[in-house]
Scaffold this motif. Sequence first.
Motif, PDB file in Angstrom:
ATOM      1  N   VAL A  91       0.833  -1.198   0.000  1.00 24.51           N
ATOM      2  CA  VAL A  91       0.000   0.000   0.000  1.00 24.51           C
ATOM      3  C   VAL A  91       0.871   1.252   0.000  1.00 24.51           C
ATOM      4  O   VAL A  91       0.618   2.196  -0.740  1.00 24.51           O
ATOM      5  CB  VAL A  91      -0.948  -0.001   1.230  1.00 24.51           C
ATOM      6  N   GLN A  92       1.934   1.238   0.821  1.00 21.50           N
ATOM      7  CA  GLN A  92       2.796   2.418   0.937  1.00 21.50           C
ATOM      8  C   GLN A  92       3.691   2.603  -0.279  1.00 21.50           C
ATOM      9  O   GLN A  92       3.729   3.670  -0.882  1.00 21.50           O
ATOM     10  CB  GLN A  92       3.651   2.325   2.199  1.00 21.50           C
ATOM     11  N   GLU A  93       4.412   1.552  -0.645  1.00 23.45           N
ATOM     12  CA  GLU A  93       5.402   1.686  -1.716  1.00 23.45           C
ATOM     13  C   GLU A  93       4.751   1.968  -3.065  1.00 23.45           C
ATOM     14  O   GLU A  93       5.294   2.702  -3.887  1.00 23.45           O
ATOM     15  CB  GLU A  93       6.269   0.427  -1.808  1.00 23.45           C
ATOM     16  N   GLU A  94       3.592   1.373  -3.305  1.00 26.23           N
ATOM     17  CA  GLU A  94       2.942   1.556  -4.605  1.00 26.23           C
ATOM     18  C   GLU A  94       1.909   2.681  -4.583  1.00 26.23           C
ATOM     19  O   GLU A  94       1.232   2.929  -5.576  1.00 26.23           O
ATOM     20  CB  GLU A  94       2.330   0.227  -5.063  1.00 26.23           C
ATOM     21  N   ARG A  95       1.783   3.353  -3.444  1.00 25.92           N
ATOM     22  CA  ARG A  95       0.975   4.557  -3.299  1.00 25.92           C
ATOM     23  C   ARG A  95      -0.502   4.379  -3.671  1.00 25.92           C
ATOM     24  O   ARG A  95      -1.065   5.175  -4.409  1.00 25.92           O
ATOM     25  CB  ARG A  95       1.592   5.705  -4.099  1.00 25.92           C
ATOM     26  N   TYR A  96      -1.074   3.316  -3.162  1.00 23.17           N
ATOM     27  CA  TYR A  96      -2.512   3.132  -3.326  1.00 23.17           C
ATOM     28  C   TYR A  96      -3.240   3.937  -2.257  1.00 23.17           C
ATOM     29  O   TYR A  96      -2.793   4.017  -1.114  1.00 23.17           O
ATOM     30  CB  TYR A  96      -2.892   1.651  -3.185  1.00 23.17           C
ATOM     31  N   ASP A  97      -4.373   4.523  -2.616  1.00 26.34           N
ATOM     32  CA  ASP A  97      -5.200   5.209  -1.618  1.00 26.34           C
ATOM     33  C   ASP A  97      -5.835   4.199  -0.674  1.00 26.34           C
ATOM     34  O   ASP A  97      -5.950   4.423   0.523  1.00 26.34           O
ATOM     35  CB  ASP A  97      -6.301   6.027  -2.296  1.00 26.34           C
ATOM     36  N   LEU A  98      -6.275   3.079  -1.246  1.00 25.73           N
ATOM     37  CA  LEU A  98      -6.965   2.060  -0.465  1.00 25.73           C
ATOM     38  C   LEU A  98      -6.770   0.711  -1.147  1.00 25.73           C
ATOM     39  O   LEU A  98      -6.849   0.617  -2.377  1.00 25.73           O
ATOM     40  CB  LEU A  98      -8.459   2.406  -0.384  1.00 25.73           C
ATOM     41  N   VAL A  99      -6.506  -0.314  -0.362  1.00 22.65           N
ATOM     42  CA  VAL A  99      -6.365  -1.676  -0.874  1.00 22.65           C
ATOM     43  C   VAL A  99      -7.366  -2.555  -0.143  1.00 22.65           C
ATOM     44  O   VAL A  99      -7.479  -2.492   1.086  1.00 22.65           O
ATOM     45  CB  VAL A  99      -4.924  -2.216  -0.672  1.00 22.65           C
ATOM     46  N   LEU A 121      -7.309  -1.458   3.663  1.00 22.56           N
ATOM     47  CA  LEU A 121      -6.012  -1.010   4.183  1.00 22.56           C
ATOM     48  C   LEU A 121      -5.671   0.344   3.587  1.00 22.56           C
ATOM     49  O   LEU A 121      -5.812   0.555   2.384  1.00 22.56           O
ATOM     50  CB  LEU A 121      -4.919  -2.016   3.812  1.00 22.56           C
ATOM     51  N   MET A 122      -5.185   1.252   4.442  1.00 20.85           N
ATOM     52  CA  MET A 122      -4.800   2.593   3.985  1.00 20.85           C
ATOM     53  C   MET A 122      -3.587   3.073   4.766  1.00 20.85           C
ATOM     54  O   MET A 122      -3.371   2.657   5.911  1.00 20.85           O
ATOM     55  CB  MET A 122      -5.945   3.585   4.197  1.00 20.85           C
ATOM     56  N   VAL A 123      -2.838   3.956   4.142  1.00 23.70           N
ATOM     57  CA  VAL A 123      -1.717   4.601   4.810  1.00 23.70           C
ATOM     58  C   VAL A 123      -2.269   5.670   5.754  1.00 23.70           C
ATOM     59  O   VAL A 123      -3.252   6.343   5.433  1.00 23.70           O
ATOM     60  CB  VAL A 123      -0.773   5.241   3.765  1.00 23.70           C
ATOM     61  N   LYS A 124      -1.637   5.819   6.908  1.00 23.65           N
ATOM     62  CA  LYS A 124      -2.042   6.878   7.829  1.00 23.65           C
ATOM     63  C   LYS A 124      -1.676   8.229   7.219  1.00 23.65           C
ATOM     64  O   LYS A 124      -0.579   8.409   6.696  1.00 23.65           O
ATOM     65  CB  LYS A 124      -1.335   6.715   9.175  1.00 23.65           C
TER      66      LYS A 124
END
Length: 196
Positions: A35-43, A169-172
């Motif tokens: 999620v972080q490395e590939e810069r998805y908003d939401l997985v 799943l999302m980045v904070k």
Amino acid sequence: MSWGLSHFTGMATRFMQQYPDIELDAQLGDEFVSVQEERYDLVLRLASELADSSLICQRLATYQHIACAAPAYIERHGQPATPTDIARHRCLVFCRGTQISPWRFNSGQVVYPPIRMQSNNSLLLREALVAGEGIALIPEFLVTEDIKLGRLVPVLREHQSPPLHLYALMVKMPHRPYPLQLFRQFLRQQLSHSPR
């Protein structure tokens, strides 16, 4: 991929109809993405459990695995009474690459099923299942309608398998974009009303 094709496609269309000004970029796949490395908003990820991480994680739905077979298969081969009876049957097995997933039961039993067919796609396994080619341990969201219509019959009813959870799943981040907030809310609403 199977959940996406059988469930998410309709949700994505309804979301676009409800929010015509929001641009939706949806990628489907079974591969593990960062999620972080590939810069998805939401997985959205289906898993029995998730490893600890620094991501925001929200469980959206829970599905059971169902062991089942077509009536024609049961007529020809009978049905297993216990998980160990699986060894005498033809099985349709989900796999990732060359890694065969054993069938796990809440009793602690782990069975490596004899393979009639293996595939990394549960929709393909479902087709063979309905055609009477074997027994499968398959997520309920793919076979609920088949069971209702009598095309498939649950077996090993007294032997449950660990559930499969759907997570978002999302980045904070300090400020979540409003379209993403709407999308998360929409998914929660859709999944709370979707048939199991």
